[in-house]
Design an enzyme around this catalytic site. Structure first.
Site, PDB file in Angstrom:
ATOM      1  N   THR A 165       6.149  -1.473   6.495  1.00  0.00           N
ATOM      2  CA  THR A 165       6.722  -1.010   5.232  1.00  0.00           C
ATOM      3  C   THR A 165       7.288  -2.145   4.369  1.00  0.00           C
ATOM      4  OG1 THR A 165       7.682   0.816   6.482  1.00  0.00           O
ATOM      5  CG2 THR A 165       8.191   0.762   4.148  1.00  0.00           C
ATOM      6  N   ARG A 193      -1.750  10.173  10.673  1.00  0.00           N
ATOM      7  CA  ARG A 193      -0.297  10.032  10.867  1.00  0.00           C
ATOM      8  C   ARG A 193       0.344   9.592   9.540  1.00  0.00           C
ATOM      9  NH1 ARG A 193       3.633   5.669  10.122  1.00  0.00           N
ATOM     10  NH2 ARG A 193       5.396   6.150  11.446  1.00  0.00           N
ATOM     11  N   VAL A 194       1.413  10.258   9.173  1.00  0.00           N
ATOM     12  CA  VAL A 194       2.167   9.875   7.983  1.00  0.00           C
ATOM     13  C   VAL A 194       3.574   9.493   8.422  1.00  0.00           C
ATOM     14  CG1 VAL A 194       3.159  10.736   5.821  1.00  0.00           C
ATOM     15  CG2 VAL A 194       0.800  11.316   6.429  1.00  0.00           C
ATOM     16  N   GLY A 195       4.070   8.381   7.917  1.00  0.00           N
ATOM     17  CA  GLY A 195       5.414   7.929   8.276  1.00  0.00           C
ATOM     18  C   GLY A 195       6.448   8.402   7.271  1.00  0.00           C
ATOM     19  N   ASP A 196       7.578   7.709   7.265  1.00  0.00           N
ATOM     20  CA  ASP A 196       8.686   8.143   6.399  1.00  0.00           C
ATOM     21  C   ASP A 196       8.587   7.608   4.967  1.00  0.00           C
ATOM     22  OD1 ASP A 196       9.132   5.500   7.173  1.00  0.00           O
ATOM     23  OD2 ASP A 196      11.298   5.737   7.331  1.00  0.00           O
ATOM     24  N   THR A 216      12.971   0.940   6.758  1.00  0.00           N
ATOM     25  CA  THR A 216      11.755   0.385   7.347  1.00  0.00           C
ATOM     26  C   THR A 216      11.781   0.625   8.859  1.00  0.00           C
ATOM     27  OG1 THR A 216      12.713  -1.799   7.697  1.00  0.00           O
ATOM     28  CG2 THR A 216      11.588  -1.434   5.593  1.00  0.00           C
ATOM     29  N   GLY A 219       9.622   5.312  11.371  1.00  0.00           N
ATOM     30  CA  GLY A 219       9.733   6.492  10.519  1.00  0.00           C
ATOM     31  C   GLY A 219       9.926   7.772  11.304  1.00  0.00           C
TER      32      GLY A 219
HETATM   33  N1  GLY Z   1       8.675   3.135   8.240  1.00  0.00           N
HETATM   34  C1  GLY Z   1       7.287   3.189   8.008  1.00  0.00           C
HETATM   35  C2  GLY Z   1       6.551   4.106   8.877  1.00  0.00           C
HETATM   36  O1  GLY Z   1       7.109   4.656   9.819  1.00  0.00           O
HETATM   37  O2  GLY Z   1       5.367   4.284   8.618  1.00  0.00           O
END
Ligand code: GLY
Length: 317
Positions: A165, A193-196, A216, A219
Site C-alpha cells: 500500500t 482478494r480485496v484489502g482495506d 498500511t 488489511g
Molecule cells: N493494507 C493493504 C492491504 O491489505 O491490501
C-alpha cells in the site's frame, strides 16, 4: 497545510506538496502524486512495481476521500490499470456509486480513455513463478492453473514480505482533509482478494472537522476493527489524536484469532498534528512528511505502539 505519506510515497510526495503549496484542493494534490508512485517500478507494493496474485495477474485497489463532504470513490481488484487512484477519483466525481470492482472498473477505465497498461514486471513474473514452484507438488504444477488455489494461499502469501500500500493524507490551504490509497495488495493473494485500501473506515477515513487516518500492512485486521474510522470518530467524540490512536491500537491488539500481522496507522488531526504508529511490524517504519515550514518532504521514523500506549511520547503541540 500538511501531507503525510508512507515510506513508499517518495516518487510523488514532492509533487503533492507543490500542488498544496500552490493552493490546490487536497484531492487535486494527492492524485497526481499517487499516479507517480503507481508508475514507479522501484516501488514494490503499488502499480507497476507491485506483485501479482496466485495466478500471476495484477489486481489493484485504490481510493480517494474528501473529508469535507465525506464523498469517497474506490476501485478494487482492477486488472490492466496503473492509474487506479485517478480511476477512484472519477468514480467519486462522475458516478452515483462509491465503488467499482474488477471488470466493471476496467470497463469504466476504458470509457475514461485510461490505457490498458502492461502491469506485470518481468522480475515480478519470475519471482512469482519461482515462489509458486517451491510450494507446489508435482501434481499441482502439472495441473496449474487448474488446481485448487486455497491450499497454496496460506503456504505462500505473506503480507509482511511486501510493503503493501501507498497512502497519502493531507490538509490543504482551505483546511480540507483528504486521503488517497493505492496498492497491488498481498503478493500471491487469492484472486479476487480485496484489502482495506478501498474500504472506507478500514484503510482510510477523513472528516475535515476532526482529522483523517489511513493504514498500511495487514488489511485483514483493519477491516475487522474499522481502524481509520475509529481514529476519526474518537476525535469527533472529544479525544486527542494520541488518545484516539491508543484506542485504535488497543482494538487491533485485542485480535487473537484469524490472520494477524503488523499494521501502520498514519493520522492527522484538524489542527495539523500528525502521528504514524507502528503496531507490531518488526522492522522500523519510515514515513514522509511535508509542511510549508519544513520546505521539502523529510523522512521520519514511526512511533512504536508500545511507546504510545505507555506514554513514552513527546506531547503534540
Ligand atoms: N493494507 C493493504 C492491504 O491489505 O491490501
Amino acid at each position: 497545510m500538511i501531507v503525510v505519506g508512507n515510506c513508499e510515497s517518495w516518487p510523488g510526495i514532492e509533487t503533492t506538496a507543490r500542488h498544496l503549496q500552490q493552493g490546490a484542493h487536497g484531492l487535486d494534490a494527492l492524485v497526481p502524486g499517487l499516479s507517480l508512485v503507481e508508475a514507479e517500478a522501484k516501488v514494490r507494493s503499488v502499480g507497476y512495481g507491485g506483485w501479482p496474485n496466485l495466478l500471476g495477474e495484477m489486481e489493484f485497489d485504490a481510493s480517494v476521500m474528501n473529508g469535507t463532504t465525506r464523498d469517497y470513490g474506490a476501485v478494487a481488484a482492477v486488472p490492466m490499470t496503473l492509474e487506479v487512484t485517478r480511476l477512484a477519483r472519477a468514480v467519486l466525481e462522475n458516478l452515483p456509486h462509491t465503488m467499482l470492482v474488477g471488470e466493471g472498473a476496467r470497463r469504466y477505465a476504458d470509457e475514461l480513455g485510461l490505457a490498458r497498461d502492461p502491469v506485470l514486471l518481468e522480475h515480478s513474473k519470475e519471482v512469482w513463478w519461482r515462489k509458486l514452484e517451491d510450494v507446489m507438488t508435482p501434481e499441482q504444477k502439472d495441473a496449474f492453473p487448474n488446481t485448487d488455489l486455497a491450499p497454496l494461499t496460506r503456504a505462500i502469501t505473506d503480507p509482511e514480505k511486501v510493503r503493501d500500500t501507498t497512502v497519502f493524507l493531507c490538509k490543504d490551504s482551505r483546511n480540507n482533509i483528504c486521503t488517497a490509497t493505492s496498492t497491488s495488495g498481498w503478493a500471491w493473494k487469492y484472486p479476487g482478494r480485496v484489502g482495506d485500501s478501498p474500504i472506507p473506515g478500514a484503510g482510510f477515513y477523513a472528516d475535515s472537522r476532526y482529522g483523517g487516518a489511513a493504514c498500511t500492512h495487514t488489511g485483514e485486521m483493519t477491516m475487522r476493527c474499522s481502524t481509520a474510522r475509529t481514529v476519526v470518530l474518537a476525535m469527533k467524540l472529544g479525544m486527542s489524536l494520541d488518545d484516539a490512536l491508543r484506542l485504535a491500537v488497543t482494538e487491533l491488539q485485542e485480535l487473537k484469532s484469524g490472520y494477524t500481522g503488523g499494521v501502520v496507522i498514519h493520522a492527522i488531526d484538524a489542527a495539523g498534528h500528525h502521528r504514524v504508529i507502528n503496531v507490531g511490524c518488526e522492522e522500523d517504519i519510515i514515513y514522509w512528511i511535508w509542511t510549508p515550514q519544513l520546505g521539502k518532504p523529510v523522512k521520519q521514523q514511526a512511533l512504536k505502539a508500545e511507546d504510545l500506549l505507555t506514554g513514552r511520547v513527546e506531547a503534540l503541540s
